[in-house]
Design a protein around this motif. Structure first.
Motif, PDB file in Angstrom:
ATOM      1  N   LYS A 148     -66.884  27.515  15.777  1.00 33.01           N
ATOM      2  CA  LYS A 148     -67.534  27.083  17.015  1.00 33.01           C
ATOM      3  C   LYS A 148     -66.842  25.859  17.594  1.00 33.01           C
ATOM      4  CE  LYS A 148     -72.036  25.755  18.925  1.00 33.01           C
ATOM      5  NZ  LYS A 148     -73.469  25.535  18.637  1.00 33.01           N
ATOM      6  N   ALA A 149     -66.513  24.893  16.730  1.00 34.78           N
ATOM      7  CA  ALA A 149     -65.827  23.683  17.193  1.00 34.78           C
ATOM      8  C   ALA A 149     -64.441  24.000  17.739  1.00 34.78           C
ATOM      9  CB  ALA A 149     -65.729  22.675  16.053  1.00 34.78           C
ATOM     10  N   GLU A 190     -68.519  29.109  10.195  1.00 35.46           N
ATOM     11  CA  GLU A 190     -69.039  29.374  11.542  1.00 35.46           C
ATOM     12  C   GLU A 190     -69.024  28.104  12.386  1.00 35.46           C
ATOM     13  OE1 GLU A 190     -70.582  32.432   8.775  1.00 35.46           O
ATOM     14  OE2 GLU A 190     -70.499  30.242   8.740  1.00 35.46           O
ATOM     15  N   GLU A 191     -69.282  26.971  11.763  1.00 32.72           N
ATOM     16  CA  GLU A 191     -69.272  25.714  12.489  1.00 32.72           C
ATOM     17  C   GLU A 191     -67.850  25.291  12.845  1.00 32.72           C
ATOM     18  OE1 GLU A 191     -71.699  22.674  10.763  1.00 32.72           O
ATOM     19  OE2 GLU A 191     -73.264  24.092  10.181  1.00 32.72           O
ATOM     20  N   ALA A 214     -64.195  18.634  10.535  1.00 32.98           N
ATOM     21  CA  ALA A 214     -65.382  19.071   9.785  1.00 32.98           C
ATOM     22  C   ALA A 214     -65.269  18.712   8.317  1.00 32.98           C
ATOM     23  CB  ALA A 214     -65.570  20.578   9.954  1.00 32.98           C
TER      24      ALA A 214
END
Length: 197
Positions: free
Chosen positions: A44-45, A40-41, A29
């Protein structure tokens, strides 16, 4: 008979696996989108909750410091070291500046480092200090050798790099061809006038 509770070794293995997944997700990321990508991303990943990131790394700063070597520092220090091996001073400063701009184009996280987006991260600030020392070193040698305009300073180089970071972070991203062409214009502009004639 009910299943036994997870053993301590199993819990430790799960925690280790979670940490590795978070690190891998953060590297992907941050390299792709910079250090400001929402946690949050990243969570999630990684297949975990945001709370797990805080439990394992203490939040964004801790996560950045856990991966910044792989994301930015390793490549930055490698091209600084390589630049020092180039005997021709003109080629050295051209390689160094081109490498900086290339990393800026490819790695949004590098621009976040240059802009000191997270000044409470000691590792980020040390990367900035190391970059400033390299700027001073290379500019001093290049000026003494006559391959840079005599009035060009390390502060000028720092300003050019930071201006480029701001443009890449907040402006319209140029094509690679346009970007590389402008790098050549920049190199021509900081060389003494006779070499441009």
């Amino acid at each position: 008979m009910a299943d036994a509770a997870p053993s301590g070794s199993r819990l430790r293995a799960d925690a280790r696996r979670n940490s590795e997944q978070i690190r891998a997700a953060a590297i992907g990321a941050f390299q792709g989108r910079g250090l400001t990508v929402p946690l949050e991303e990243v969570a999630k990943a990684a297949g975990v909750s945001t709370a797990t990131i805080f439990n394992r790394f203490g939040g964004r700063i801790g996560l950045i410091e856990a991966v910044i070597q792989q994301v930015v520092a390793r490549e930055l220090f490698a091209f600084i070291d390589h630049a020092r091996t180039i005997d021709d001073i003109g080629e050295r400063i051209a390689y160094y500046l081109t490498a900086i701009r290339d990393l800026q184009y490819r790695q949004p996280a590098f621009n976040d480092v240059l802009l000191q987006t997270y000044p409470y991260s000691e590792q980020l600030m040390e990367i900035c200090r190391a970059g400033s020392r390299a700027n001073e070193e290379f500019v001093a040698v290049a000026r003494a050798s006559g391959v840079l305009r005599p009035e060009f300073t390390p502060g000028d180089l720092q300003a050019l790099v930071v201006d480029n970071a701001l443009a890449l972070k907040h402006g319209e991203r140029p094509s690679r061809d346009d970007y590389d062409r402008r790098t050549m214009y920049l190199l021509d502009g900081i060389r003494p006038s006779p070499s441009r004639a």
